[in-house]
Design a protein around this motif. Structure first.
Motif, short mmCIF file in Angstrom:
data_model
loop_
_atom_site.label_atom_id
_atom_site.label_comp_id
_atom_site.label_asym_id
_atom_site.label_seq_id
_atom_site.Cartn_x
_atom_site.Cartn_y
_atom_site.Cartn_z
N ALA A 336 0.83 -1.20 0.00
CA ALA A 336 0.00 0.00 0.00
C ALA A 336 0.87 1.25 0.00
N ASN A 339 2.39 1.61 -3.39
CA ASN A 339 1.38 2.11 -4.32
C ASN A 339 1.21 3.62 -4.19
N SER A 366 -4.36 5.74 3.15
CA SER A 366 -5.01 6.71 2.27
C SER A 366 -4.01 7.80 1.89
N VAL A 403 -2.40 -4.31 -5.97
CA VAL A 403 -3.71 -4.27 -5.32
C VAL A 403 -4.35 -5.65 -5.34
N ILE A 406 -2.91 -7.69 -2.64
CA ILE A 406 -3.49 -7.34 -1.33
C ILE A 406 -4.80 -8.09 -1.13
N ARG A 407 -5.63 -8.11 -2.17
CA ARG A 407 -6.91 -8.82 -2.07
C ARG A 407 -6.69 -10.32 -1.84
N ALA A 417 -10.81 -6.98 1.54
CA ALA A 417 -10.00 -5.84 1.10
C ALA A 417 -10.79 -5.04 0.08
N SER A 418 -10.64 -3.71 0.14
CA SER A 418 -11.27 -2.82 -0.82
C SER A 418 -10.30 -1.69 -1.14
N SER A 419 -10.40 -1.18 -2.33
CA SER A 419 -9.52 -0.08 -2.74
C SER A 419 -10.25 0.77 -3.78
N ILE A 428 -7.05 2.41 0.60
CA ILE A 428 -6.94 0.94 0.62
C ILE A 428 -7.28 0.50 2.03
N GLU A 429 -8.33 -0.32 2.15
CA GLU A 429 -8.80 -0.77 3.46
C GLU A 429 -8.82 -2.30 3.48
#
Length: 441
Positions: A336, A339, A366, A403, A406-407, A417-419, A428-429
């Motif tokens: 993250a 990124n 963020s 990303v 990450i998922r 995971a969400s982005s 990115i959470e």
């Protein structure tokens, strides 16, 4: 269901065969008095026969029981029905040696019983009820005897019944035994084939892992070593500029950490243990630098590049977290932050981490969205905005694999995971599920 069917079949066999055994008592003269009726001994034997036939319910689990009782009845007065049933189940279910012994003993007893009935007086032949039609042709009465044709038919029926019963018991018994054996062989062959296929697949995967590990080591290891050497030379060679020296030091530290990560990655690829869940271990720091306790060092290394990171770390029960969670959280935050540096250089990055055994791990990274008009412009070193404009090469090199990685890491551990953009911010959470608390020893 099989037990119910077995009980029903046993009950039908008992109902049909017990009267046949009563009729077979005609071949035992001591069971009748001089008038041809059952005496006390005959009644006792009839009761014992009805009780003995309950052993037919044990034919599946203990086939020797009906076989032995049937052998007693066959030896006493030639009643071989229970013996044939026990012999059939012994042939089907017992080891080969027991089946052969039961075949020899049962065949001898059946043949001897047939010969015995053949030599008995027609009045004592159980099949006599099919030929003796006159009332005075009863056991114990020496008057009217059946015709020679009836005696011959009686004897032939005795021999044919005995041989057919023996042939059916032996033939179907060994046929069913062979069928079961063939099914067992087929099942074993299928299991071996599946095992060979699994081994072949494992060997193929191992070969692929070794090839991948070798390529990773031969390519990345060399380049990272060169970067480390050059950054070390830059750090020691240019003492006049502290900023250049600090940047070179950070670069060399990252190169060394990358080499350590690469060695761990190559070892995990070769052994196939990268995706294996590890049980919780007390007071554990993972063997490589990818751990929750290493997050402050990771944040400092990012800050050394000039990126402003605003961290908020609230971590509890870190010593109880499993190794795979240590590694996953570290890699998610690392990706993250990378990124954010690639796509929004020069902008501040907000990092919030909360970790506990009861709530699991929650990560939010963020950063402000860069201006689309200046995002891919060429950098200007004399301008403070040059760092933001220098994202052209890094941003263009992204393929979305980070990303997606990450998922995948979140999904492997049962998390989510969400982005994506949220207003003027890219967020990115990631959430990981709770983990058990390791009890102190």
């Amino acid at each position: 269901m099989r037990i119910v069917v077995s009980i029903v079949v046993g009950l039908l066999v008992w109902i049909v065969c017990v009267p046949m055994s009563f009729a077979a008592l005609l071949g035992f003269p001591p069971a009748f008095d001089g008038t041809g009726t059952l005496n006390t001994l005959g009644v006792i034997f009839a009761l014992l026969v009805s009780i003995f036939w309950f052993s037919v319910f044990l034919r599946h689990r203990w086939p020797w029981v009906p076989f032995i009782i049937g052998a007693v009845l066959a030896s006493a007065w030639g009643d071989g029905t229970l013996l044939l049933i026990g012999m059939f189940h012994l042939i089907v279910r017992s080891p080969r040696r027991q089946a052969v012994i039961a075949t020899i003993i049962g065949s001898i007893l059946i043949l001897v019983g047939v010969l015995r009935l053949y030599r008995l007086s027609p009045a004592h032949n159980p099949f006599g009820i099919l030929f003796l039609t006159e009332p005075d042709q009863i056991p114990g009465v020496e008057t009217s005897l059946p015709a020679d044709e009836s005696v011959f038919g009686m004897n032939m029926l005795t021999v044919i019944a005995g041989l057919i019963g023996l042939a059916v018991s032996l033939g179907f018994g060994y046929l069913l035994r062979r069928t079961r054996r063939m099914k067992a062989v087929e099942s074993f062959a299928e299991a071996e084939t599946q095992r060979n296929e699994d081994l072949s697949a494992q060997l193929a995967r191992k070969s692929e892992r070794e090839l991948l590990a070798r390529e990773l080591h031969d390519t990345l290891s060399h380049r990272l070593s060169v970067i480390s050497l050059h950054s070390g030379a830059l750090e020691t060679g240019d003492r006049a500029d502290p900023e250049v020296s600090a940047t070179a030091h950070a670069l060399r530290t990252e190169a060394r950490a990358s080499l350590d990560d690469l060695r761990h990655l190559v070892g995990g690829v070769r052994e196939g243990t990268l995706g294996v869940r590890s049980p919780p271990q007390p007071a554990l720091t993972p063997p490589n630098s990818a751990s929750l306790s290493s997050l402050p060092a990771l944040i400092r290394s990012v800050q050394a590049t000039g990126t402003e990171v605003r961290p908020s770390l609230i971590m509890q029960d870190v010593e109880s977290a499993p190794t795979v969670l240590h590694r996953a959280v570290y890699r998610v935050i690392q990706e993250a932050l990378t990124n954010a540096m690639k796509h929004a250089p020069g902008f501040p990055v907000t990092l919030m981490i909360t970790t506990s055994a009861a709530q699991g791990c929650h990560i939010v990274v963020s950063n402000p969205l860069p201006n689309p008009q200046t995002r891919f412009s060429r950098p200007d070193p004399s301008n403070a905005q040059g760092l933001r404009a220098g994202s052209s090469e890094l941003a263009a090199s992204g393929s979305g694999a980070g990303v997606e990685s990450i998922r995948e890491r979140a999904r492997m551990l049962g998390g989510s995971a969400s982005s994506g953009p949220r207003g003027e911010t890219f967020v990115i959470e990631v959430s990981f599920p709770p983990f058990p608390v390791q009890q102190p020893r």
